[in-house]
Design a protein around this motif. Structure first.
Motif, PDB file in Angstrom:
ATOM      1  N   GLY B 171       0.824  -1.205   0.000  1.00 60.00           N
ATOM      2  CA  GLY B 171       0.000   0.000   0.000  1.00 60.00           C
ATOM      3  C   GLY B 171       0.853   1.248   0.000  1.00 60.00           C
ATOM      4  N   ARG B 172       0.228   2.339  -0.393  1.00 62.97           N
ATOM      5  CA  ARG B 172       0.953   3.590  -0.505  1.00 62.97           C
ATOM      6  C   ARG B 172       1.629   4.001   0.807  1.00 62.97           C
ATOM      7  NH1 ARG B 172       1.887   9.080  -2.931  1.00 62.97           N
ATOM      8  NH2 ARG B 172       2.894   9.891  -1.077  1.00 62.97           N
ATOM      9  N   ASP B 173       0.862   4.021   1.905  1.00 63.82           N
ATOM     10  CA  ASP B 173       1.418   4.467   3.181  1.00 63.82           C
ATOM     11  C   ASP B 173       2.496   3.522   3.688  1.00 63.82           C
ATOM     12  OD1 ASP B 173      -0.266   6.548   3.008  1.00 63.82           O
ATOM     13  OD2 ASP B 173      -1.601   5.958   4.656  1.00 63.82           O
ATOM     14  N   ALA B 174       2.235   2.220   3.548  1.00 63.11           N
ATOM     15  CA  ALA B 174       3.221   1.245   4.017  1.00 63.11           C
ATOM     16  C   ALA B 174       4.515   1.374   3.229  1.00 63.11           C
ATOM     17  CB  ALA B 174       2.656  -0.170   3.873  1.00 63.11           C
ATOM     18  N   THR B 175       4.395   1.553   1.901  1.00 66.44           N
ATOM     19  CA  THR B 175       5.598   1.723   1.085  1.00 66.44           C
ATOM     20  C   THR B 175       6.373   2.955   1.528  1.00 66.44           C
ATOM     21  OG1 THR B 175       4.412   0.746  -0.786  1.00 66.44           O
ATOM     22  CG2 THR B 175       6.462   1.924  -1.262  1.00 66.44           C
ATOM     23  N   GLU B 176       5.628   4.037   1.726  1.00 65.51           N
ATOM     24  CA  GLU B 176       6.290   5.275   2.121  1.00 65.51           C
ATOM     25  C   GLU B 176       7.053   5.106   3.436  1.00 65.51           C
ATOM     26  OE1 GLU B 176       4.142   8.749   1.453  1.00 65.51           O
ATOM     27  OE2 GLU B 176       5.512  10.023   2.615  1.00 65.51           O
ATOM     28  N   SER B 177       6.418   4.491   4.416  1.00 62.75           N
ATOM     29  CA  SER B 177       7.090   4.403   5.714  1.00 62.75           C
ATOM     30  C   SER B 177       8.268   3.431   5.643  1.00 62.75           C
ATOM     31  CB  SER B 177       6.087   4.001   6.794  1.00 62.75           C
ATOM     32  OG  SER B 177       6.176   2.626   7.077  1.00 62.75           O
ATOM     33  N   LEU B 178       8.115   2.379   4.845  1.00 57.95           N
ATOM     34  CA  LEU B 178       9.228   1.441   4.693  1.00 57.95           C
ATOM     35  C   LEU B 178      10.423   2.109   4.027  1.00 57.95           C
ATOM     36  CD1 LEU B 178      10.541  -1.284   4.835  1.00 57.95           C
ATOM     37  CD2 LEU B 178       9.295  -1.987   2.792  1.00 57.95           C
ATOM     38  N   LEU B 179      10.156   2.824   2.949  1.00 53.32           N
ATOM     39  CA  LEU B 179      11.257   3.486   2.246  1.00 53.32           C
ATOM     40  C   LEU B 179      11.942   4.497   3.161  1.00 53.32           C
ATOM     41  CD1 LEU B 179       9.785   4.024  -1.328  1.00 53.32           C
ATOM     42  CD2 LEU B 179      11.562   2.427  -0.614  1.00 53.32           C
ATOM     43  N   ARG B 180      11.133   5.177   3.951  1.00 54.72           N
ATOM     44  CA  ARG B 180      11.709   6.154   4.873  1.00 54.72           C
ATOM     45  C   ARG B 180      12.680   5.460   5.822  1.00 54.72           C
ATOM     46  NH1 ARG B 180       8.057  10.919   6.052  1.00 54.72           N
ATOM     47  NH2 ARG B 180       6.300   9.493   6.310  1.00 54.72           N
ATOM     48  N   ARG B 181      12.236   4.325   6.357  1.00 51.00           N
ATOM     49  CA  ARG B 181      13.109   3.618   7.294  1.00 51.00           C
ATOM     50  C   ARG B 181      14.390   3.142   6.605  1.00 51.00           C
ATOM     51  NH1 ARG B 181      10.503  -1.286   9.454  1.00 51.00           N
ATOM     52  NH2 ARG B 181       8.761  -0.696   8.100  1.00 51.00           N
ATOM     53  N   LEU B 182      14.253   2.614   5.386  1.00 54.38           N
ATOM     54  CA  LEU B 182      15.437   2.106   4.686  1.00 54.38           C
ATOM     55  C   LEU B 182      16.424   3.229   4.402  1.00 54.38           C
ATOM     56  CD1 LEU B 182      13.765  -0.377   2.155  1.00 54.38           C
ATOM     57  CD2 LEU B 182      14.899  -0.896   4.328  1.00 54.38           C
ATOM     58  N   ALA B 183      15.895   4.374   3.968  1.00 49.01           N
ATOM     59  CA  ALA B 183      16.779   5.501   3.686  1.00 49.01           C
ATOM     60  C   ALA B 183      17.472   5.951   4.964  1.00 49.01           C
ATOM     61  CB  ALA B 183      15.988   6.652   3.067  1.00 49.01           C
ATOM     62  N   ASP B 184      16.718   6.036   6.046  1.00 48.82           N
ATOM     63  CA  ASP B 184      17.314   6.388   7.333  1.00 48.82           C
ATOM     64  C   ASP B 184      18.433   5.421   7.689  1.00 48.82           C
ATOM     65  OD1 ASP B 184      15.847   8.599   7.790  1.00 48.82           O
ATOM     66  OD2 ASP B 184      14.839   7.874   9.616  1.00 48.82           O
ATOM     67  N   GLY B 185      18.153   4.134   7.496  1.00 42.24           N
ATOM     68  CA  GLY B 185      19.157   3.136   7.815  1.00 42.24           C
ATOM     69  C   GLY B 185      20.429   3.325   7.001  1.00 42.24           C
ATOM     70  N   ALA B 186      20.262   3.603   5.719  1.00 38.03           N
ATOM     71  CA  ALA B 186      21.435   3.796   4.866  1.00 38.03           C
ATOM     72  C   ALA B 186      22.230   5.020   5.326  1.00 38.03           C
ATOM     73  CB  ALA B 186      21.000   3.948   3.416  1.00 38.03           C
ATOM     74  N   PHE B 187      21.533   6.127   5.526  1.00 36.58           N
ATOM     75  CA  PHE B 187      22.241   7.336   5.970  1.00 36.58           C
ATOM     76  C   PHE B 187      22.909   7.102   7.321  1.00 36.58           C
ATOM     77  CE2 PHE B 187      19.459  10.017   3.074  1.00 36.58           C
ATOM     78  CZ  PHE B 187      20.523  10.397   2.276  1.00 36.58           C
ATOM     79  N   GLY B 188      22.205   6.388   8.199  1.00 37.35           N
ATOM     80  CA  GLY B 188      22.773   6.135   9.514  1.00 37.35           C
ATOM     81  C   GLY B 188      24.059   5.337   9.446  1.00 37.35           C
ATOM     82  N   ALA B 189      24.191   4.503   8.408  1.00 41.15           N
ATOM     83  CA  ALA B 189      25.384   3.667   8.281  1.00 41.15           C
ATOM     84  C   ALA B 189      26.588   4.447   7.772  1.00 41.15           C
ATOM     85  CB  ALA B 189      25.094   2.505   7.332  1.00 41.15           C
ATOM     86  N   LEU B 190      26.390   5.714   7.467  1.00 40.65           N
ATOM     87  CA  LEU B 190      27.479   6.506   6.905  1.00 40.65           C
ATOM     88  C   LEU B 190      28.628   6.644   7.906  1.00 40.65           C
ATOM     89  CD1 LEU B 190      26.582   9.665   4.811  1.00 40.65           C
ATOM     90  CD2 LEU B 190      28.285   7.908   4.398  1.00 40.65           C
ATOM     91  N   SER B 191      28.290   6.882   9.150  1.00 40.79           N
ATOM     92  CA  SER B 191      29.358   7.078  10.133  1.00 40.79           C
ATOM     93  C   SER B 191      29.383   5.924  11.128  1.00 40.79           C
ATOM     94  CB  SER B 191      29.153   8.404  10.855  1.00 40.79           C
ATOM     95  OG  SER B 191      27.819   8.553  11.285  1.00 40.79           O
ATOM     96  N   GLY B 192      28.756   4.802  10.737  1.00 38.36           N
ATOM     97  CA  GLY B 192      28.598   3.655  11.628  1.00 38.36           C
ATOM     98  C   GLY B 192      29.911   3.174  12.190  1.00 38.36           C
TER      99      GLY B 192
END
Lengths: 192, 192
Positions: B171-192
């Motif tokens: 669904g639209r909302d579920a996709t949006e929130s999932l993508l948000r989390r994945l992007a956050d995870g990727a950015f967070g790994a920058l200085s991991g």
DNA sequence: ACGCTTTGTTAATGACCGTTAACGCGTATG
DNA sequence: CATACGCGTTAACGGTCATTAACAAAGCGT
């Protein structure tokens, strides 16, 4: 025998140049004369090696899909039962592929629709099996996450890893380690 | 006045259908007759609204690049000085775009090379400014990471977010929130 | 009612392109 | 030595396609 790679056959030469040109300007955007010129022969000479332009694209896409799948299967077997290690190995393999065969990766998700029905079906089936390989491993690692979400996540990470074609600015090793970290971060956020 | 959107002009109608067709089969893969048929007129009738097929693609790509950039700039201003909030807002905006205008996102990084020199230069410049918007914010959040690495990371996250075209299963909302989390995870790994 | 603009139509044009035809040349094989 | 085959070549064919030409109808201000 020599330890160096054998000289590429004419077929391989053609396939490599065709892949490069297709990736640069699209399947419909490059003519057979250009492909011929890129390997030092001219236009119709290609028909001694391939049945037609379509056949070149088909062989490229089927080839890459098969290599991805068999490489992935090999890594799943070799890395034994530990899902964490399996996933790391899959990511590493995919990155190697994306960095070493950038043109093919580009074609892989861009020109699939230009194939004849039969070839397209085959490529899609190989792609699906490759995705399922990843999905199974990720589900082992995150059993609480729904299958659909995992599948979307896997596709998203493919998008992340395949973004490399657009840049070649960082060194090979640095790019590889950075992409590895980013993919890890994304997967880690699945159950965060 | 009505609160509903005004009826789309013929130009807009043509642009929407052209975007859909270009995304599906590639710029060179769709003929003007097809575009015309999609809006109920036939082939050459399009030339009453556009100078040519190239002009349609140009308007699409310039338009999307401008909308991305101005939307991004607005979000940077509105979210004030907090880089964390700014980045969240940028991610949200990009996801909205990717989900609402899938065809345009696809064209955006696939058919850029089919433009005339001048248009291509303009689009690239707009794209670069958009990327710089992100890079500046991410650098504020991770001052210890080199600029090149940040740029690669931003491109990679674009690849992640733009992977949505390939699926519409969640669904639209579920996709949006999932993508948000994945992007956050990727950015967070920058200085991991 | 008249003429101008807008927005279509169909027919024609000209370029491009994938593919095939017809032919030539070297080379290994029997 | 002949001959068959691999690997090219150039010329021609046929189709597709973007674009233009020539023409028509409908809305509309005067």
């Amino acid at each position: 025998m020599s330890t160096r790679a054998a000289a590429p056959t004419r077929r391989e030469q053609i396939l490599r140049e065709a892949a490069r040109l297709f990736a640069e300007r699209g399947f419909h955007g490059v003519g057979v004369d250009e492909i011929g010129a890129a390997v030092g022969i001219s236009g119709p000479g290609l028909y001694r090696h391939f049945a037609g332009k379509d056949a070149m694209l088909a062989e490229l896409l089927v080839g890459i899909s098969e290599r991805l799948l068999t490489g992935g299967r090999r890594r799943v077997e070799e890395a034994g039962g530990n899902p964490r290690e399996v996933l790391t190995s899959l990511v590493e393999g995919h990155i190697d592929f994306a960095l070493d065969d950038r043109a093919l990766i580009t074609l892989h998700d861009r020109e699939l629709d230009r194939l004849r029905e039969a070839d397209r079906k085959l490529v899609r089936q190989l792609q699906r099996q490759y995705v399922e390989l990843w999905v199974a491993v990720v589900r082992e690692l995150h059993p609480e996450v729904g299958e659909t979400e995992v599948r979307v996540c896997v596709h998203a990470v493919f998008g992340l890893l395949n973004s490399t074609p657009h840049l070649a600015v960082l060194g090979r090793d640095a790019t590889e380690s950075l992409l590895r970290r980013l993919a890890d971060g994304a997967f880690g956020a699945l159950s965060g």
